[in-house]
Enzyme design. Structure first.
Site, mmCIF file in Angstrom:
data_model
loop_
_atom_site.group_PDB
_atom_site.id
_atom_site.type_symbol
_atom_site.label_atom_id
_atom_site.label_comp_id
_atom_site.label_asym_id
_atom_site.label_seq_id
_atom_site.Cartn_x
_atom_site.Cartn_y
_atom_site.Cartn_z
ATOM 1 N N THR A 53 0.847 -1.185 0.000
ATOM 2 C CA THR A 53 0.000 0.000 0.000
ATOM 3 C C THR A 53 0.890 1.245 0.000
ATOM 4 O O THR A 53 1.953 1.256 0.623
ATOM 5 C CB THR A 53 -1.024 -0.015 1.150
ATOM 6 O OG1 THR A 53 -1.901 1.103 1.000
ATOM 7 C CG2 THR A 53 -0.383 0.020 2.518
ATOM 8 N N GLU A 54 0.458 2.257 -0.750
ATOM 9 C CA GLU A 54 1.294 3.426 -1.040
ATOM 10 C C GLU A 54 1.831 4.103 0.211
ATOM 11 O O GLU A 54 2.906 4.702 0.193
ATOM 12 C CB GLU A 54 0.495 4.466 -1.842
ATOM 13 C CG GLU A 54 0.200 4.077 -3.274
ATOM 14 C CD GLU A 54 -1.145 3.392 -3.423
ATOM 15 O OE1 GLU A 54 -1.494 2.520 -2.598
ATOM 16 O OE2 GLU A 54 -1.866 3.733 -4.377
ATOM 17 N N ASN A 55 1.044 4.064 1.288
ATOM 18 C CA ASN A 55 1.445 4.798 2.483
ATOM 19 C C ASN A 55 2.452 4.043 3.336
ATOM 20 O O ASN A 55 2.687 4.421 4.488
ATOM 21 C CB ASN A 55 0.216 5.179 3.309
ATOM 22 C CG ASN A 55 -0.645 4.000 3.676
ATOM 23 O OD1 ASN A 55 -0.987 3.187 2.822
ATOM 24 N ND2 ASN A 55 -0.998 3.880 4.932
ATOM 25 N N SER A 95 8.409 3.609 -0.586
ATOM 26 C CA SER A 95 7.179 2.989 -1.085
ATOM 27 C C SER A 95 7.048 3.200 -2.589
ATOM 28 O O SER A 95 6.690 2.281 -3.341
ATOM 29 C CB SER A 95 5.973 3.591 -0.365
ATOM 30 O OG SER A 95 4.790 2.979 -0.808
#
Lengths: 228, 235
Positions: A53-55, A95
Site C-alpha cells: 500500500t502506497e502509504n 514505497s
C-alpha cells in the site's frame, strides 16, 4: 445495456474473483482503493500474494474487527488494516521506489475508460469537482502488469472499452489486461484481444457494447466464475 | 546539544505569514495534530501547505484551512471522508491547488532534502498534470522533468525522540514524515515520548537528528480519525 446482458453480467465481487485467479503465489501486488481492494478476498487456496500500500506497508493483513482499529495502521484508502508475520513499514519515497522502480508484479486498478492502445482514464471525470490523483499515475508506470477491473459499460450503458479515451488520462499505453463484467480482454499491439467471455453471450452482443474492435487470437474461453 | 522545546507554542513561534510549511501524515496517520492546532493559535496567514491530503472534518489541516490561513495546498489527494472545508473554498476560488501524483510528491520532497533540483519520471507523461513540464526520452521511453520541493518549516510527528532530534515512527505513521524532515529549513517534530540520549537504539533511528531542529513532547497525541468520529471542531 439490454436487460439480457444485465442478467448475464458478473457482480463486482465476481470480477474481483476472476482477477485474483491470475495473481501468482508470492507476487507483490498493489490494489487500487475502493473496488480493487476486493481482489484480496479471493486469493486461490495455497497462494499468498504480498500486498503493498502506497502509504508504506508491505505484507499487511485484512481489516480488523470494528472497534479494534489502530489508526496508525491504515491502507491507502485510509481504512484500518492489520499486521501479519512479515509485515514491513517504510517511508513514502521507499514505497514509491517499489512502485516506480518496477518491483511490483501487479497493480489492479479501476477505470472510467480504457483504450485499445492501453491508455487509462481513471482519475478525473474532466468537469467540476475537486481533482484528486493519489498514486494512480505512479502505479500505471511502475508495476510489471497493470490490470483493470471494471463493469463493461458505464451506468448509462455506454462502452468503457474505447478506441481512444475521452476523459483526462492517468497513463499512456499502460494497461495490459482488462477484467470486465462480461469478458477478459488483453491489450496487445494497440488492440483489444478477447480471451474470455460470459457463456451464452454472443460475439455480436459483446462487440455491440464495446467501443473498439475485439480481435481474436486463438480460442475464446467461457468466463466461468462461481457465486461469491 | 539540546533540541527540546518545552511547549507547542514555542515550537511553532517564528512561522511567518506566507511561509511554506510541510505537514507530515497520510490522512490522520502520522499527522501532527497538536502542532497544527498550535499553528492555528499562533496565527500566521497566507501559508502554502504541503501534505498528501487537504484535511478531513474540522480538525488538523482542515481546521487550518477553515480558519482562512492557507493560500495554497500542494497535495496528491484533496479528498477524504469529510473534505467539505477544502472543497467549498476551492470551488469558491479562495484556495489554490497544485495537484501532484503521490509518488512524484514524495520524490520531489526527497529531492528537496537531498539537494537534487530536478529529476525525471514516467509518472504523468502524456497527462494533464505534465502540461508545461520538460520531457525527455531515455532508453526509448518518455519521462517528465519534476522539480524539488523545499519548505521553510516541516511539522512532523514521530514516536520516540531524543534531545539530538533522532526519531522513530509508529507503524504506517512514518509515511511522509522522514522525507519532510530533510526538506525543510526548520523541522519541528512532536514526539509521543521524549527519551534520554541512548534511549533509541542507533539501529532503530529512522530520522537522524541532523534533519531535525526542534523536538516537543506530546504524550497521548490525538488521532484525526477519532476526533472526527467524535465530531470535534478546532478551535
Amino acid at each position: 445495456m439490454s436487460n439480457d446482458l444485465s442478467a448475464l453480467k458478473l457482480t463486482n465481487a465476481q470480477i474481483a474473483w476472476r482477477a485474483a485467479q491470475d495473481i501468482e503465489d508470492g507476487a507483490y501486488v498493489n490494489l487500487g482503493i475502493g473496488f480493487p481492494e476486493m481482489v484480496a478476498r479471493f486469493q486461490p487456496e495455497g497462494r499468498h500474494a504480498v500486498f503493498h500500500t502506497e502509504n508504506g506497508v508491505l505484507g499487511f493483513g485484512e481489516a480488523p474487527p470494528e472497534g479494534e482499529e489502530d489508526w496508525d495502521l491504515i491502507n491507502a484508502g485510509k481504512k484500518a488494516i492489520t499486521l501479519r508475520p512479515g509485515t514491513a513499514f517504510f517511508h513514502h519515497a521507499d514505497s514509491f521506489a517499489m512502485v516506480r522502480g518496477g518491483h511490483l508484479d501487479v497493480a489492479i486498478l479501476g477505470a472510467y475508460e480504457v483504450a485499445q492502445n492501453g491508455d487509462l482514464a481513471n482519475w478525473s471525470t474532466g468537469h467540476g469537482g475537486v481533482p484528486a490523483v493519489g498514486g494512480a499515475m505512479d502505479l500505471v508506470h511502475g508495476a510489471r502488469r497493470v490490470a483493470v477491473i471494471t463493469d463493461h459499460v458505464t451506468k448509462q450503458g455506454a462502452p468503457k472499452l474505447l478506441e481512444r479515451c475521452t476523459l483526462p488520462l492517468t497513463g499512456v499505453g499502460c494497461v495490459t489486461r482488462v477484467y470486465t463484467s462480461l469478458a477478459v480482454v488483453d491489450i496487445a499491439d494497440g488492440h483489444f484481444v478477447l480471451r474470455e467471455k460470459i457463456a451464452g453471450l454472443t460475439m455480436e452482443a459483446l462487440q455491440a457494447v464495446t467501443g473498439a474492435e475485439l480481435k481474436l487470437d486463438g480460442p475464446v474461453a467461457d468466463l466461468i466464475v462461481p457465486e461469491v | 546539544m539540546d533540541k527540546r522545546i518545552p511547549t507547542l507554542a514555542e515550537a511553532v513561534a517564528g512561522i511567518r505569514d506566507g511561509a511554506t510549511v510541510m505537514i507530515g501524515g497520510f490522512g490522520g496517520s502520522g499527522a501532527p495534530i497538536e502542532l497544527i492546532h498550535a499553528l492555528i493559535d499562533a496565527g500566521p496567514r497566507d501559508l502554502t501547505i504541503i501534505n498528501n491530503n487537504a484535511g478531513n472534518g474540522h480538525v488538523g489541516i482542515a481546521a487550518l484551512i477553515e480558519q482562512g490561513r492557507v493560500a495554497k495546498m500542494i497535495c496528491s489527494f484533496p479528498r477524504s471522508a469529510d473534505p467539505r472545508v477544502f472543497t467549498e473554498l476551492y470551488k469558491a476560488g479562495k484556495i489554490e491547488l497544485e495537484l501532484v501524483p503521490q509518488g512524484t510528491l514524495a520524490e520531489r520532497i526527497r529531492a528537496g532534502g537531498a539537494g537534487i533540483p530536478a529529476f525525471y519520471t514516467p509518472t504523468s507523461y502524456g497527462t494533464d498534470l505534465a502540461e508545461g513540464k520538460p520531457v525527455e526520452e531515455f532508453d526509448g521511453r518518455m519521462y517528465v522533468q519534476e522539480r524539488w520541493l523545499k519548505a521553510d518549516v516541516a511539522l512532523i510527528k514521530a514516536e520516540l525522540g531524543d534531545q539530538m532530534g533522532n526519531l522513530t515512527y509508529r507503524m504506517a505513521a512514518r509515511n511522509f514524515n522522514p522525507l519532510m524532515a530533510s526538506a525543510a529549513a526548520r523541522t519541528i517534530a512532536q514526539v509521543t515520548k521524549l527519551v534520554p540520549l541512548g534511549g533509541i537504539d542507533p539501529e532503530h533511528v529512522v530520522t537522524p537528528g541532523i534533519f531535525v531542529q526542534g523536538v516537543v513532547e506530546v504524550a497521548n497525541p490525538k488521532q484525526e480519525e477519532i476526533l472526527n468520529r467524535e465530531g470535534a471542531v478546532y478551535p
